[in-house]
Structure formats: structure tokens, C-alpha cells
Design an enzyme around this catalytic site. Structure first.
Site, PDB file in Angstrom:
ATOM      1  N   CYS A  12      33.720  45.499  32.652  1.00 13.10           N
ATOM      2  CA  CYS A  12      34.196  45.338  33.947  1.00 13.10           C
ATOM      3  C   CYS A  12      33.626  45.908  35.268  1.00 13.10           C
ATOM      4  O   CYS A  12      33.742  47.239  35.216  1.00 13.10           O
ATOM      5  CB  CYS A  12      35.977  45.464  34.100  1.00 13.10           C
ATOM      6  SG  CYS A  12      36.682  45.353  35.702  1.00 13.10           S
ATOM      7  N   CYS A  15      35.932  47.635  37.584  1.00  8.10           N
ATOM      8  CA  CYS A  15      36.613  48.883  37.051  1.00  8.10           C
ATOM      9  C   CYS A  15      35.718  50.011  37.183  1.00  8.10           C
ATOM     10  O   CYS A  15      36.013  51.341  37.401  1.00  8.10           O
ATOM     11  CB  CYS A  15      36.651  48.692  35.522  1.00  8.10           C
ATOM     12  SG  CYS A  15      37.984  47.515  34.968  1.00  8.10           S
TER      13      CYS A  15
END
Length: 88
Positions: A12, A15
Site C-alpha cells: 500500500c 500506507c
């Protein structure tokens, strides 16, 4: 002590961008916050149980009860403000 649960995954990109802000927040407020990183790739059952549908997701838990849930990216300032207001 409040617990900030950070749901993320290595794949991600958002993230990875968000992690430094979350880590900074916990360091800045270490007297009231502890961080638990949850890699949803490794712990999909925890993410499902918590109802995490998108990444990154932060859950602020106080005395076993969720008091704040944040999803997506935001600035450090907005993150800090939201967490401190939830703790007040």
C-alpha cells in the site's frame, strides 16, 4: 493509555506515505499513546474483525472501546488534531 491501531500493508503506497506521520504522532504523545501496527497481509482476520475496508486505517481505542476511526491520508496537523480531540 490509549492505543492507536494502524492497519496497513507493505504493498500500500498510501500506507508507506502515512507511516512517518503516525509514528511522529505516537512519539510526540508517548505518555498517552501506544502504537500497534497491523499488517493486513499477515493478519487478515484482525482487519476483517475490525471492519477495516480500506487502507490505511487508524483506530483509536481507549479502555477497549473505539473512540475514533480514520481512513485515508491526511496531514500530520489534521491527524494530531483529530486524535487529541478524541482523547479530550
Amino acid at each position: 493509555m490509549a492505543t492507536l491501531l494502524k492497519y496497513w500493508a507493505p504493498w500500500c503506497g498510501s500506507c508507506r506515505l502515512y507511516s512517518p506521520a503516525v509514528d511522529r504522532l505516537v512519539r510526540s504523545h508517548s505518555e498517552t499513546l501506544e502504537l500497534i501496527d497491523i499488517d493486513v497481509s499477515q493478519e487478515p482476520d484482525l482487519a476483517e474483525k475490525a471492519g477495516v475496508l480500506s487502507l490505511p486505517t487508524l483506530r483509536l481505542v481507549v479502555d477497549g472501546e473505539e473512540v475514533l476511526r480514520l481512513t485515508g491520508l491526511m496531514s500530520y496537523e489534521k491527524l494530531e488534531k483529530a486524535v487529541l480531540e478524541a482523547l479530550a
